[in-house]
Design an enzyme around this catalytic site. Structure first.
Site, short mmCIF file in Angstrom:
data_model
loop_
_atom_site.label_atom_id
_atom_site.label_comp_id
_atom_site.label_asym_id
_atom_site.label_seq_id
_atom_site.Cartn_x
_atom_site.Cartn_y
_atom_site.Cartn_z
N ASP A 178 21.00 19.82 5.38
CA ASP A 178 21.24 19.66 3.53
C ASP A 178 19.57 19.16 2.82
O ASP A 178 19.33 17.94 3.81
CB ASP A 178 21.99 18.55 2.74
CG ASP A 178 21.89 17.85 1.28
OD1 ASP A 178 21.16 18.94 0.33
OD2 ASP A 178 22.08 16.99 1.18
N ASP A 227 25.16 17.28 7.15
CA ASP A 227 24.16 16.62 5.97
C ASP A 227 24.44 14.85 6.78
O ASP A 227 25.04 14.26 7.39
CB ASP A 227 25.29 16.24 4.41
CG ASP A 227 24.48 15.34 3.33
OD1 ASP A 227 23.33 15.49 3.33
OD2 ASP A 227 25.54 15.76 2.39
#
Length: 704
Positions: free
Chosen positions: A557, A487
């Site tokens: 993500d 992420d």
């Protein structure tokens, strides 16, 4: 695998017309030539908005479904204004079966929808239009705020050339006061929005940084003109008394500017109103059947008013129910939820010592907490010592006394993790205290008394996670032996971002490590950073297993950025390690509705037509059922970017990984554990900073 037919929140309008497949192709000339620092797509989007008509950016120029109203003009960039001139270069024949061209056609369809909404609903009456948001009647109201029901609308083109309308029913919380009037009644909001439109037609949203009581609107100089005169000159103020106070705001790029509280309104969320004690008046969840009925009604209304069509039919899709995960605790005992491991024993613990810091109170262990801690240790068959509790005054959270107390707990008392009992603290106080604990190697679990029931269980689970204990594991066989979540998250100013593989887990969900590189600029994670973090995870696996993993699952993500994973995938192939790369998106999947007489259930996997030229599916991971949750769940959208594992097997592993978030005793997150932890890690580091983490054990989940 049980099949289940569902509706998506998309409705078929009509096939594209032949002329819509052949939009005008417009070249763009610039004076001066934009610098390399500029985002070319953003500049072209500004040109498209400036020239009017139905135009969107395309490969250095524009595509248009209607001739532009202007052929030349000026737009602003990072380094000043740019003059532009358009030239007609003919027509572009677009094929909706090609992902890039389908995306361009969808953007044109969305532009037509927004223009059509403004024409059909923007002339007063009971509806209001903001871009693609169509607002209807008011359903709640209070002092300074009101709630209107509405729908976000999106037009798109599918691979077969059909134009679809996506309808998502929402509630919009709207302020009825300016920021100036709001500040007289309520605490300062987190975000604000201009009361006037930007050149694009939309109102800009800002983060509210500070109110500046020492500054006056006339005294703030903006390069030869005062802040007050700047806004008066643009017709935004009719009289000086409207200006209000000077405030400092920050845009999404991190740039801070002065503004006027009289020209701003608070941006309100359910969380904001809950903090004001209004959550009881805002029970706004809509169950699936009612939401689908509303979506169908809105789709019919918009189809009629904007497109002249009747009764658009909903898109049906065939889903499949995946087998449920099996969780185990100490000695393989079956559990349904993490909280059960507190009574049966966590899967794996180690001797530890826990401290208690009391802010504003007597230094004493609360009896229910002390008893529960010892019972968890006994059930888990792990020695657990409780240190003598200590207290600190709230006013000393910046002082030397706190530093000395934490040093003593860490060095002399040998505490491994710290429970912190506090009154309600401001975010700044909370982050400051967390940072101070971490700087001395003490992960901290905060709580406000009293403790009982689910709240006590979640505090205990948070604490044992910070001690590095393993609460539970998955029982079963999976394609990937190692799963790593990546992420990118921002610091408080949003000027830097942290690309982080927050967690690497084995096939059964065992945490290997959290990983975090140095801060970097931009939203993309650099390819060398990705490979460096993945190397750490691979070495951690090899240290425990005595070999490299046969297959790894890499999760990103949001959308994967170009070349982020090129180096990592090349090196994995060289080492003979199999891999799959998936992007997991919390938005973009729309909603899933049950067909008549059916019920939704978590573990529902719905294959989609190829998206972006790749295999994609929707995955409903965390839904307790209509009896316990009135709202309509939002599935994850998963795109299989690289790899050869069958998509159903990928879906099953992702679904089961969503059950491995130990700090939550009774509810599961929607994201798979590696990504959920990645998100939590980068958010926490944005609050407490990187320098606080030196020497902290990588098995301790300090950020949950």
């Amino acid at each position: 695998m049980e099949a289940k037919w569902v509706y998506l929140n998309r409705f078929v309008l009509r096939p594209l017309e032949e002329r819509e497949r052949k939009p005008l192709l417009l070249g763009v000339s610039w004076e001066p030539t934009p610098s390399l620092e500029e985002n070319p797509h953003r500049l072209l989007a500004r040109v498209a908005n400036r020239v009017g008509g139905l135009a969107v950016p395309w490969k250095g120029g524009l595509l248009a479904w209607s001739p532009p109203h202007l052929r030349e003009g000026e737009v602003g960039g990072l380094e000043g204004p740019y003059r532009f001139a358009l030239r007609l270069e003919g027509e572009a024949l677009l094929d909706p079966s090609r992902p890039e061209e389908r995306e361009a056609l969808s953007r044109l369809a969305q532009r037509r929808l927004e223009v059509g909404l403004a024409a059909a609903y923007g002339r007063g009456g009971s509806h209001e239009v903001e871009g693609s948001l169509l607002l209807g009647k008011e359903v709640r109201a209070g002092e300074g705020w009101r709630v209107r029901k509405g729908a976000y609308l999106r037009a798109l083109v599918d691979g077969g050339g059909r134009m679809l309308l996506e309808v998502d029913i929402v509630h919009r919380i709207l302020p009825t006061l300016t920021l100036e009037a709001w500040l007289d009644r309520y605490p300062a909001p987190r975000r604000v929005r201009s009361t006037y439109p930007a050149p694009s037609g939309r109102r800009q949203t800002w983060t509210l940084v500070a109110v500046e009581p020492g500054l006056s609107p006339e005294g703030v100089d903006l390069g030869g003109v005062s802040l007050l005169d700047y806004h008066v000159g643009r017709g935004r103020l009719r009289e000086k008394g409207q200006a209000g106070r000077v405030v400092r705001v920050r845009d999404e790029r991190g740039k801070e500017v002065y503004h006027l509280s009289g020209l701003l309104q608070p941006v309100l969320t359910l969380e904001d109103l809950a903090e004001l004690g209004l959550e009881g008046a805002l029970a706004l969840q809509i169950p699936p059947s009612e939401r689908f009925s509303l979506a169908r009604k809105v789709a019919g209304h918009v189809a009629s008013r904007v497109y002249g069509l009747r009764d658009p039919r909903p898109v049906e899709a065939r889903g499949h129910l995946l087998s449920p995960p099996q969780l185990k605790a100490l000695r393989g005992q079956r559990i349904a939820k993490p909280a059960e491991a507190l009574r049966r024993g966590v899967l794996q613990g180690r001797p530890a010592k826990v401290g208690l810091l009391v802010v504003e109170g007597e230094p004493a262990w609360p009896a229910p907490l002390r008893k529960a801690l010892l019972e968890v240790a006994r059930a888990s068959e792990v020695p657990l010592a409780l240190a003598e509790p200590v207290a600190v005054a709230r006013r000393d959270l910046l002082g030397l006394d706190l530093a000395a107390i934490l040093e003593r707990l860490s060095r002399e008392a040998g505490v491994d993790a710290l429970l912190v009992q506090t009154p309600p603290l401001s975010p700044e106080e909370r982050n400051r205290l967390k940072r101070a604990c971490l700087q001395r190697g003490l992960p901290s679990q905060f709580f406000n008394p009293p403790l009982e029931g689910h709240k006590l269980d979640n505090v205990l689970l948070g604490l044992v996670s910070k001690l590095g204990w393993r609460v539970m594991a998955l029982d079963g066989a999976y394609p990937a032996e190692l799963a790593v979540g990546f992420d990118a998250g921002a610091d408080g100013s949003r000027s830097l971002r942290y690309g982080g593989a927050a967690c690497a887990v084995t096939a059964d969900g065992g945490l290997l490590s959290w990983l975090l590189p140095e801060a970097q600029r931009g939203e993309r994670i650099h390819g060398e950073v990705v490979w460096g973090m993945l190397q750490e995870a691979l070495v951690a696996f090899q240290r425990g297993a005595g070999r490299w993993p046969r297959h790894v699952l890499l999760l990103r993500d949001g959308k994967t950025q170009r070349e982020e994973f090129t180096l990592a995938l090349r090196e994995l192939a060289k080492a003979g390690i199999g891999y799959d790369l998936v992007s997991v998106r919390k938005s973009g999947g729309g909603r899933i509705y049950p067909k008549e007489g059916e019920r939704l259930r978590d573990g529902l996997y719905v294959p989609l037509p190829e998206a972006e030229g790749k295999t994609a599916f929707l995955l409903l991971t965390a839904y307790p059922g209509e009896g316990r949750m009135r709202a309509t769940p939002r599935p994850l959208k998963v795109v299989h970017e690289e790899g050869s594992t069958p998509v159903r097997e990928l879906a099953r592993q992702l679904y089961h990984l969503s059950r491995l978030y130990p700090p939550s005793g009774y509810r599961f997150p929607s994201l798979p554990a590696p990504l959920h932890l990645a998100d939590r890690l980068v958010r926490e580091v944005g609050r407490v900073g990187l320098s606080s983490l030196q020497g902290l054990g990588r098995e301790k989940l300090f950020f949950v």
